[in-house]
Design an enzyme around this catalytic site. Structure first.
Site, PDB file in Angstrom:
ATOM      1  N   ASP A  31      33.945  40.028  37.723  1.00 26.55           N
ATOM      2  CA  ASP A  31      34.379  39.203  38.847  1.00 26.55           C
ATOM      3  C   ASP A  31      34.389  37.739  38.414  1.00 26.55           C
ATOM      4  OD1 ASP A  31      34.459  37.867  41.544  1.00 26.55           O
ATOM      5  OD2 ASP A  31      34.115  39.909  42.251  1.00 26.55           O
ATOM      6  N   ASN A  32      35.430  37.001  38.814  1.00 27.43           N
ATOM      7  CA  ASN A  32      35.466  35.574  38.486  1.00 27.43           C
ATOM      8  C   ASN A  32      34.749  34.720  39.529  1.00 27.43           C
ATOM      9  OD1 ASN A  32      37.255  35.457  40.652  1.00 27.43           O
ATOM     10  ND2 ASN A  32      39.022  34.799  39.440  1.00 27.43           N
ATOM     11  N   THR A  35      36.168  34.374  45.073  1.00 23.01           N
ATOM     12  CA  THR A  35      35.838  34.724  46.458  1.00 23.01           C
ATOM     13  C   THR A  35      34.587  35.580  46.543  1.00 23.01           C
ATOM     14  OG1 THR A  35      37.313  36.653  46.387  1.00 23.01           O
ATOM     15  CG2 THR A  35      38.232  34.601  47.246  1.00 23.01           C
ATOM     16  N   GLY A  36      34.167  36.170  45.433  1.00 25.62           N
ATOM     17  CA  GLY A  36      32.974  37.008  45.429  1.00 25.62           C
ATOM     18  C   GLY A  36      31.711  36.204  45.176  1.00 25.62           C
ATOM     19  N   GLN A  76      44.608  38.846  44.220  1.00 27.20           N
ATOM     20  CA  GLN A  76      44.942  37.974  45.339  1.00 27.20           C
ATOM     21  C   GLN A  76      45.268  38.868  46.534  1.00 27.20           C
ATOM     22  OE1 GLN A  76      46.006  35.831  48.153  1.00 27.20           O
ATOM     23  NE2 GLN A  76      47.920  36.744  47.460  1.00 27.20           N
ATOM     24  N   TYR A 143      52.811  39.177  48.503  1.00 29.15           N
ATOM     25  CA  TYR A 143      51.590  39.964  48.301  1.00 29.15           C
ATOM     26  C   TYR A 143      51.894  41.456  48.339  1.00 29.15           C
ATOM     27  CZ  TYR A 143      47.308  42.412  49.628  1.00 29.15           C
ATOM     28  OH  TYR A 143      46.287  43.305  49.715  1.00 29.15           O
ATOM     29  N   LYS A 147      51.842  44.196  45.047  1.00 27.27           N
ATOM     30  CA  LYS A 147      51.079  45.441  45.111  1.00 27.27           C
ATOM     31  C   LYS A 147      51.995  46.645  44.900  1.00 27.27           C
ATOM     32  CE  LYS A 147      46.722  44.355  45.857  1.00 27.27           C
ATOM     33  NZ  LYS A 147      45.640  44.815  44.954  1.00 27.27           N
ATOM     34  N   ILE A 202      43.823  33.694  68.670  1.00 23.87           N
ATOM     35  CA  ILE A 202      44.693  34.782  68.254  1.00 23.87           C
ATOM     36  C   ILE A 202      46.074  34.204  67.980  1.00 23.87           C
ATOM     37  CG2 ILE A 202      45.909  36.856  69.038  1.00 23.87           C
ATOM     38  CD1 ILE A 202      43.424  37.652  70.575  1.00 23.87           C
ATOM     39  N   GLY A 270      55.354  36.089  58.189  1.00 26.68           N
ATOM     40  CA  GLY A 270      55.011  37.138  57.237  1.00 26.68           C
ATOM     41  C   GLY A 270      54.091  38.196  57.785  1.00 26.68           C
TER      42      GLY A 270
END
Length: 308
Positions: A31-32, A35-36, A76, A143, A147, A202, A270
């Site tokens: 893991d870089n 975000t982790g 990402q 994104y 994928k 929301i 999106g």
């Protein structure tokens, strides 16, 4: 089994690491830490590599270590980020994955389990819900597109090099240790703000729907994908239940024990209007099914953030 989990210090990865350790597997986390966090995993029980999936060092370490399997979660995961910076999205999700696949095929890895997404399906007609795996893929975001491309890479790596794979298309995953980013991030955002007594917003009219699945159930699906004989194919990991954001707020109110009145803002570019995935193929091919109800999962998530 000797297993590498890329993105293992992230939200979903932290649930997967715990599930693997509970079954006695030898686990390495790559893991870089963008975000982790290493705080998410039991460091004394795993090998940890702080590095990027795109780097030469990662490829060399994987080749040297000769894993039995790789669970590839790193990448990402944000629709809005992919629209703001398509290059970054492609670099992380395409080139990062190819780097991992090259190391895997050169070192004889027995199986790749790849995290994909409901975003590959795009915004489809209501009459097609719940979406089965054979649904044509028409992602509206970069994104979702990257994928989808990664899924094709896996198929070609199997056909050309004999590298077995399982693709898992996640519905909207939520649970403890989730950040505010990614597809299921709405639940963590709401949980944090509600726990602090803050207001929530929301985007849209609140009638847009998602298929929310608890991270512990996703981890169970990944373990099943590591064991199944039904490989070289795609599976949805989902509850096959459609929940609107307005319904989600109602459940949060029950969990928190107070009324919640959200504000509404313009819908975001999106975003998919409605989403629900069929899970029959995963039940048959993986011997898996979700066990945690949305209300129970929301309670776990809310209580986690209330303690923070």
């Amino acid at each position: 089994m000797k297993v590498l989990v890329t993105g293992g210090a992230g939200f979903i990865g932290s649930h997967v690491v715990r599930a693997l350790l509970a079954e006695g597997h030898e686990v390495t986390v790559l893991d870089n830490l963008f975000t982790g966090s290493l705080d998410h995993i039991p460091l004394s029980e795993v090998h940890s590599w702080v590095m990027d999936i795109r780097g030469t060092r990662a490829r060399r370490e994987i080749e040297f270590s000769r894993f039995d399997a790789i669970v590839h979660l790193a990448g990402q995961t944000m629709v809005d980020m992919s629209l703001k910076d398509p290059y970054y999205d492609a670099d992380e999700n395409l080139m990062g994955t190819v780097n991992i696949l090259e190391a895997a095929r050169k070192s004889g890895v027995g199986r790749i389990v790849m995290a994909s997404t409901a975003a590959v399906y795009g915004d489809v007609a209501q009459s097609r819900l719940p979406l089965v795996e054979e649904t044509p893929l028409l992602p509206p975001s970069f994104y979702g597109f990257t994928k989808m491309a990664v899924e094709h890479y896996l198929s070609l790596y199997y056909r050309n090099y004999g590298l077995p794979y399982v693709v898992l298309r996640f519905a909207n995953v939520y649970g403890e240790r989730q950040g505010d980013k990614g597809e299921g991030g709405v639940i963590s955002i709401f949980a944090k703000r509600i726990a602090k007594g803050q207001g929530i917003t929301i985007f849209g009219d609140g009638e847009q729907t998602r298929d929310f699945i608890y991270a512990g159930d996703v981890a169970g699906g990944i373990l099943a994908a590591l064991k199944t004989e039904n490989v070289n194919t795609e599976y949805n990991l989902a509850t096959q239940t459609e929940t609107s954001l307005n319904q989600l707020i109602h459940l949060f109110a029950e969990v928190a024990g107070r009324d919640i009145e959200p504000e509404y803002a313009d819908a975001r570019k999106g975003d998919i209007r409605r989403s629900m995935l069929a899970n029959g193929k995963a039940k048959a091919g993986l011997g898996w099914e979700p066990k945690v109800s949305l209300k129970e999962g929301l309670a776990n998530t809310y209580e986690y953030f209330a303690r923070k």
